[in-house]
Design a protein around this motif. Sequence first.
Motif, PDB file in Angstrom:
ATOM      1  N   TRP A  16      12.431   6.296 -35.876  1.00  0.00           N
ATOM      2  CA  TRP A  16      11.839   7.535 -35.377  1.00  0.00           C
ATOM      3  C   TRP A  16      12.921   8.459 -34.834  1.00  0.00           C
ATOM      4  CZ3 TRP A  16       6.508   8.937 -34.544  1.00  0.00           C
ATOM      5  CH2 TRP A  16       5.599   8.035 -35.112  1.00  0.00           C
ATOM      6  N   ILE A  17      12.690   9.766 -35.008  1.00  0.00           N
ATOM      7  CA  ILE A  17      13.624  10.802 -34.540  1.00  0.00           C
ATOM      8  C   ILE A  17      12.816  11.857 -33.810  1.00  0.00           C
ATOM      9  CG2 ILE A  17      15.188  12.643 -35.304  1.00  0.00           C
ATOM     10  CD1 ILE A  17      15.860  10.895 -37.731  1.00  0.00           C
ATOM     11  N   VAL A  18      13.403  12.457 -32.782  1.00  0.00           N
ATOM     12  CA  VAL A  18      12.782  13.604 -32.129  1.00  0.00           C
ATOM     13  C   VAL A  18      13.811  14.739 -32.071  1.00  0.00           C
ATOM     14  CG1 VAL A  18      13.354  12.839 -29.771  1.00  0.00           C
ATOM     15  CG2 VAL A  18      11.495  14.442 -30.134  1.00  0.00           C
ATOM     16  N   TRP A  19      13.344  15.934 -32.458  1.00  0.00           N
ATOM     17  CA  TRP A  19      14.133  17.158 -32.342  1.00  0.00           C
ATOM     18  C   TRP A  19      13.479  17.983 -31.247  1.00  0.00           C
ATOM     19  CZ3 TRP A  19      17.908  18.228 -36.312  1.00  0.00           C
ATOM     20  CH2 TRP A  19      17.904  17.320 -37.366  1.00  0.00           C
ATOM     21  N   PHE A  20      14.262  18.565 -30.347  1.00  0.00           N
ATOM     22  CA  PHE A  20      13.659  19.342 -29.267  1.00  0.00           C
ATOM     23  C   PHE A  20      14.412  20.640 -29.038  1.00  0.00           C
ATOM     24  CE2 PHE A  20      17.025  17.187 -26.939  1.00  0.00           C
ATOM     25  CZ  PHE A  20      17.438  18.136 -26.026  1.00  0.00           C
ATOM     26  N   ARG A  30       8.936  28.352 -23.015  1.00  0.00           N
ATOM     27  CA  ARG A  30       8.326  27.543 -24.060  1.00  0.00           C
ATOM     28  C   ARG A  30       9.198  26.340 -24.387  1.00  0.00           C
ATOM     29  NH1 ARG A  30       9.169  32.341 -25.231  1.00  0.00           N
ATOM     30  NH2 ARG A  30      10.686  31.864 -26.846  1.00  0.00           N
ATOM     31  N   VAL A  31       8.544  25.234 -24.674  1.00  0.00           N
ATOM     32  CA  VAL A  31       9.258  24.046 -25.120  1.00  0.00           C
ATOM     33  C   VAL A  31       8.572  23.518 -26.374  1.00  0.00           C
ATOM     34  CG1 VAL A  31      10.040  23.450 -22.815  1.00  0.00           C
ATOM     35  CG2 VAL A  31       7.914  22.491 -23.651  1.00  0.00           C
ATOM     36  N   ARG A  32       9.332  22.864 -27.204  1.00  0.00           N
ATOM     37  CA  ARG A  32       8.772  22.338 -28.450  1.00  0.00           C
ATOM     38  C   ARG A  32       9.572  21.113 -28.888  1.00  0.00           C
ATOM     39  NH1 ARG A  32      11.330  27.290 -27.407  1.00  0.00           N
ATOM     40  NH2 ARG A  32      13.022  27.605 -28.857  1.00  0.00           N
ATOM     41  N   ALA A  33       8.899  20.253 -29.608  1.00  0.00           N
ATOM     42  CA  ALA A  33       9.530  19.040 -30.120  1.00  0.00           C
ATOM     43  C   ALA A  33       8.893  18.685 -31.450  1.00  0.00           C
ATOM     44  CB  ALA A  33       9.353  17.885 -29.127  1.00  0.00           C
ATOM     45  N   ILE A  34       9.675  18.062 -32.302  1.00  0.00           N
ATOM     46  CA  ILE A  34       9.195  17.581 -33.598  1.00  0.00           C
ATOM     47  C   ILE A  34       9.493  16.093 -33.675  1.00  0.00           C
ATOM     48  CG2 ILE A  34       9.422  17.750 -36.087  1.00  0.00           C
ATOM     49  CD1 ILE A  34       8.884  20.439 -35.552  1.00  0.00           C
ATOM     50  N   LEU A  35       8.482  15.298 -33.933  1.00  0.00           N
ATOM     51  CA  LEU A  35       8.691  13.876 -34.150  1.00  0.00           C
ATOM     52  C   LEU A  35       8.763  13.637 -35.654  1.00  0.00           C
ATOM     53  CD1 LEU A  35       6.079  12.317 -31.689  1.00  0.00           C
ATOM     54  CD2 LEU A  35       8.283  13.374 -31.198  1.00  0.00           C
ATOM     55  N   VAL A  36       9.721  12.832 -36.070  1.00  0.00           N
ATOM     56  CA  VAL A  36       9.855  12.478 -37.481  1.00  0.00           C
ATOM     57  C   VAL A  36       9.608  10.980 -37.597  1.00  0.00           C
ATOM     58  CG1 VAL A  36      11.328  12.494 -39.520  1.00  0.00           C
ATOM     59  CG2 VAL A  36      11.564  14.306 -37.801  1.00  0.00           C
ATOM     60  N   THR A  37       8.567  10.620 -38.347  1.00  0.00           N
ATOM     61  CA  THR A  37       8.153   9.229 -38.465  1.00  0.00           C
ATOM     62  C   THR A  37       9.034   8.482 -39.462  1.00  0.00           C
ATOM     63  OG1 THR A  37       6.615   9.589 -40.296  1.00  0.00           O
ATOM     64  CG2 THR A  37       5.777  10.013 -38.070  1.00  0.00           C
ATOM     65  N   PRO A  38       8.896   7.151 -39.517  1.00  0.00           N
ATOM     66  CA  PRO A  38       9.695   6.378 -40.479  1.00  0.00           C
ATOM     67  C   PRO A  38       9.485   6.796 -41.930  1.00  0.00           C
ATOM     68  CG  PRO A  38       8.768   4.928 -38.828  1.00  0.00           C
ATOM     69  CD  PRO A  38       8.156   6.273 -38.602  1.00  0.00           C
ATOM     70  N   GLY A  66       9.282  15.499 -25.998  1.00  0.00           N
ATOM     71  CA  GLY A  66       9.499  14.650 -27.166  1.00  0.00           C
ATOM     72  C   GLY A  66       9.513  13.175 -26.811  1.00  0.00           C
ATOM     73  N   ASN A  67      10.184  12.830 -25.716  1.00  0.00           N
ATOM     74  CA  ASN A  67      10.255  11.424 -25.317  1.00  0.00           C
ATOM     75  C   ASN A  67       8.889  10.881 -24.917  1.00  0.00           C
ATOM     76  OD1 ASN A  67      12.968  11.566 -25.792  1.00  0.00           O
ATOM     77  ND2 ASN A  67      13.607  11.241 -23.695  1.00  0.00           N
ATOM     78  N   GLN A  68       8.103  11.689 -24.208  1.00  0.00           N
ATOM     79  CA  GLN A  68       6.763  11.251 -23.811  1.00  0.00           C
ATOM     80  C   GLN A  68       5.890  10.990 -25.037  1.00  0.00           C
ATOM     81  OE1 GLN A  68       5.961  14.659 -21.402  1.00  0.00           O
ATOM     82  NE2 GLN A  68       6.506  13.645 -19.482  1.00  0.00           N
ATOM     83  N   ALA A  69       6.011  11.870 -26.041  1.00  0.00           N
ATOM     84  CA  ALA A  69       5.231  11.685 -27.264  1.00  0.00           C
ATOM     85  C   ALA A  69       5.632  10.400 -27.978  1.00  0.00           C
ATOM     86  CB  ALA A  69       5.413  12.890 -28.189  1.00  0.00           C
ATOM     87  N   GLU A  70       6.930  10.110 -28.012  1.00  0.00           N
ATOM     88  CA  GLU A  70       7.402   8.893 -28.667  1.00  0.00           C
ATOM     89  C   GLU A  70       6.914   7.646 -27.924  1.00  0.00           C
ATOM     90  OE1 GLU A  70       8.579   8.756 -31.483  1.00  0.00           O
ATOM     91  OE2 GLU A  70       9.944  10.385 -31.938  1.00  0.00           O
TER      92      GLU A  70
END
Length: 201
Positions: A16-20, A30-38, A66-70
Amino acid sequence: MTLLKEEMEDEDRDKWIVWFDGASNVLGHRVRAILVTPDDQCIPFTTSLGFDCTNNMAGYEACALGNQAEIDFKVKVLKVYGDSALVIHKLRREWETRDHKLIPYQAYIKKLTKFFDDVSFHHIPREENQMVDALASLASMFQLTPHEDLSYIEFRCRGKPAHCYLIEEEQDGKPWYFDIKQYIEDKEYPWEASNNDKRTL
């Protein structure tokens, strides 16, 4: 979102990867994050902050988002990418944190990292963080009342048009171009064609 998390329960969570990214300017905070799954699915998150903050605070807020979502996805090994050199280098403990506004963020994200078996932080150029920048524009286009969330937004990249498998499926069994071909060859309209159909043809 809950359904996706349930579907992922038995899958390998080691990639898993998170971009923030976070921004504080005249348009708001504003804050934003993208989670990238396997399996390379992208799951976007964007949040408008209802309090005054600096750009660096917004960067930490985005990283925390992003970390909370992961953590919700029960991820164990995580790579975190962000274009804020200050946030990344301080989380890697390469730079000292002296700003009293940022020290609590440093401690909070350190607390979040305990939920992972391994987490690493990586700095990237802003031009490589385009998806999260696009989410910033989205977040600035509307106002949400406190405690109000929008439904989950899914982004996909299609390699083929949605209608491509329907082109040959004519009810009369003839190919889609039959009427055009007949008109070119015989200068005849289909017998059931309306005036509008004839103009189109």
